[in-house]
Structure formats: C-alpha cells, structure tokens
Design a protein around this motif. Sequence first.
Motif, short mmCIF file in Angstrom:
data_model
loop_
_atom_site.label_atom_id
_atom_site.label_comp_id
_atom_site.label_asym_id
_atom_site.label_seq_id
_atom_site.Cartn_x
_atom_site.Cartn_y
_atom_site.Cartn_z
N GLN A 56 40.93 41.32 40.82
CA GLN A 56 40.71 42.76 40.77
C GLN A 56 41.95 43.56 41.16
O GLN A 56 41.90 44.79 41.24
CB GLN A 56 39.55 43.15 41.71
N ASP A 57 43.06 42.86 41.38
CA ASP A 57 44.26 43.55 41.84
C ASP A 57 44.75 44.59 40.84
O ASP A 57 45.28 45.64 41.24
CB ASP A 57 45.38 42.54 42.12
N GLY A 58 44.62 44.30 39.56
CA GLY A 58 45.07 45.25 38.55
C GLY A 58 44.37 46.59 38.71
O GLY A 58 45.02 47.66 38.76
N ALA A 59 43.06 46.56 38.81
CA ALA A 59 42.28 47.80 38.98
C ALA A 59 42.60 48.46 40.31
O ALA A 59 42.71 49.69 40.40
CB ALA A 59 40.79 47.49 38.88
N ASN A 60 42.76 47.65 41.37
CA ASN A 60 43.02 48.21 42.69
C ASN A 60 44.39 48.88 42.76
O ASN A 60 44.55 49.95 43.38
CB ASN A 60 42.91 47.12 43.76
#
Length: 434
Positions: free
Chosen positions: A354-358
């Motif tokens: 989920q790092d991309g969205a975060n």
Amino acid sequence: MQTILAVDDAKDTLMLLEFDLQAEGYQVLTANDGASALSILENENVDMLLLDLYMPGISGLDTLKAIRENQDLINLPVIMLSASDDEDEIVSALEFGAHDYVTKPYIAKVLLARIRNALRLKEKTMKLENLAKTDFLTEVNNKGEFEHQALKSISQMSRINHNLVIAMLDIDHFKAVNDTYGHDAGDIVLKHFAKELTKTFRDYDIIGRVGGEEFAVCMPNTAQLDGYSACERFRVALENLIIDIGNDQTLSITASIGVASAQHIDGGYDFSRLMHLADQFLYQAKEQSRNKVVSHATPIMESEVNQQIESDIMANESDEKYAGIDYQVGVNNVLGDENLFKEILKMFYDDHHQDGANIQTAISNADQSRLKHLVHTLKGVACSIGAMQLFEKTKELDVAVNEGNTGSYQSLFDNVAHELERVIGGIKSELDIR
C-alpha cells in the motif's frame, strides 16, 4: 526535520519532552523502556537519543551499552537524563559513550542548547569521517576505503561461495591531457570519469580511486562474463562521452581495463591477488591497443559479450524469477537461505503493497514528515530484497524530500510507483498471494 527519540518510564517527563522538542521543530518519538527504544532504533532513522538513566527492565546504562555495541549506531548522540546527581553514575554514562548528561527536572533552554551542540558535533564528525573515506576530487571511495569495503565483500562472497570480480581501470594518455590542456582540465576529466563509473555500475558495486588516473571496481556476486560485459559497457559509454573542459574546448577519452574473477584463480578470494591480476590484465590492454577490456584467457568472444549486453537491455520482465528483483542479490543478503528470502518477500508485500497509495496521499496532503518516513523506509527495504531499480528511483525521491524540492515530488514518485507496482506484482504472482 531531525528526529529525536526520548526514552523515560515517567509519562509526565515524556509529555514535557515531546512538547518542548516539537515546539523547537524536532520530530519526536517516545519509548518508556530500554527494550522499546532499541526496537525503535532498529526500524527508524533517529538523529539523537534522550535516555533516562533509571528505568525498569533494561536500565539506561545497559541500553547505552547495547547501542554502542551496534556499529550502525556508534555515532548516535546520546544525552542521559536523571534526577540523580550521583557522580559515579554520571562518569559511567560518559565512559560508556554518552555525549552529555542533564539532571531532572531539566531547564528547557539548557537542554535544547545541549541538543543543538550534540547534533552539530555529530554533523561535523560525519563530515570528517566522510572526508577520510572519500577522494576529495572525484567523490568516490579513496584507496583506503575501497580496500576496506572490498575486503568485507570478498569475505562475504567467500563464505557463500559466490563469485566476485575486480576491475582495474586506467585513463589512456592522461598525462597528455594534463600536458596539453592543463591540470584543471585533467581534474575535470577525472570527475567525469568517476561520474560515468557511478552511472554504469550498480549501486552496491564498490568504486574507488586508487591512483592518479587509476580506478578500481569491486563487483560482488558477479560472474566473469557479467563483470566483463559491465566494463565493456563502460568502455563504450566513455569513448562516446564528450567532455567540456571550458574555454569552448571539448575532448574525448578512453580507458584500458583489466578484469579478474575470483573463481578463475586458485585461492581467488584474496584481495591482493585479485588486484594484482586485474592490474596485469590492465597492462595487457595497454600493450595491445588501449581502449580495451582484457580478462582471463577463457573464451569470451566479443560477439558473446555484445549479445549479453543486448540481452540485458532488452530483457523481458517475464524472464525474471521476481519482476524487478535481482534474486541472487536478495538471497545473498540472507546468506543464501532461499526459504528465508521468500518469507522476507512475503513480509515486504504485507508491509509495503500500500506504499504507493500512502506516499501519494502524503504528497497530496503536503505531509512532509509522513512522506519522509515512508520514502526512507521503502528505500532501505528495496535494497535489502534486491529490488535495485526500485531502490534507485526511491533514492532520487528520498533526496528530493530531504532537500525539500517539493516541485519534483510528483514526477519522481511516478517513477517509484511504476517500479513498486512491478515489484509487488512479481512477488504476488510468484508467491501466489491471493
């Protein structure tokens, strides 16, 4: 923004410290015991530690001992806090490596001044250490640091019986450059040569200036043909490089290169022998024609090298065991334990898919602190699993975030997001994650 970890079992003290430090512009992390503090230091980038002397469980002194036994934390500034004025305790704390000692209840102005002094001292120490390890002109490793890092790499490759390649590189006719254009032009040439080296070779390859116009590269976990091919790519890029030396003058240079492989000589995991043999091949390259790469007498045909270079450039992602990951590098990071590496990849997926969205949310919300933490953490774990392209792209974003170049965040993140999606997709597919 600098990060300070405050450790105290008294909640009121932690609240006061957090208030005073945040008001001064620091990011503050807190822990109420030594074990929690050590765990935070393993996972967070901390610039300074405020450590209570008396705590339940692991005492402040024992926590300080553990910190000073960790080479990664050897230069972390530590200020001890305690209500006690016991001189022996103070002396013990300083002897174990504390930078300073402040009694409680503390005076905020005094504590903040001591924190600033400790952080300035840390910055100066790091600059001095970097100067001691770095060639002042080219900003690559100097001879001593190259040897230190290469010896560590050779030791690791020897333990897991993986190959290692050392290349010696010498600028052809460099004396003529100095004689014709002057030493300032020679310095410019050396800088461009070193810059081209860092562009061509991998981030974890070890590059050093070992003589006037002599450089060396240590390539861990590298087959002979791969090392030869990397040097050939560099040779071609260098001969096509146009160097502006000022006064409307440009010039081109070439290099002669010798490549030695550990698994092609008896007792090959020996730094001196590898360097000597690479230097012999370098001499042969100069004797034959210059602007040439010479290695062991095993049949490496130019067509085979060119074919591999082309293959590297045009490699299809579907041929990778894990898309975007240098599998062998990742496995080597856990000393060859493939099952453990799979577990680490699963953990990477769980923690970072989920790092991309975060990161996008942090950019959109201008949340600098959150963005810095996310990007810095992703950069570190990308390198540890062998996702080197993701590491390089995240590193560029990390530098921009640290320098506050907000205008470049989105474009740099777009590159990170694409590579992160590729890595996450590869792990998901290979490990059959639902």
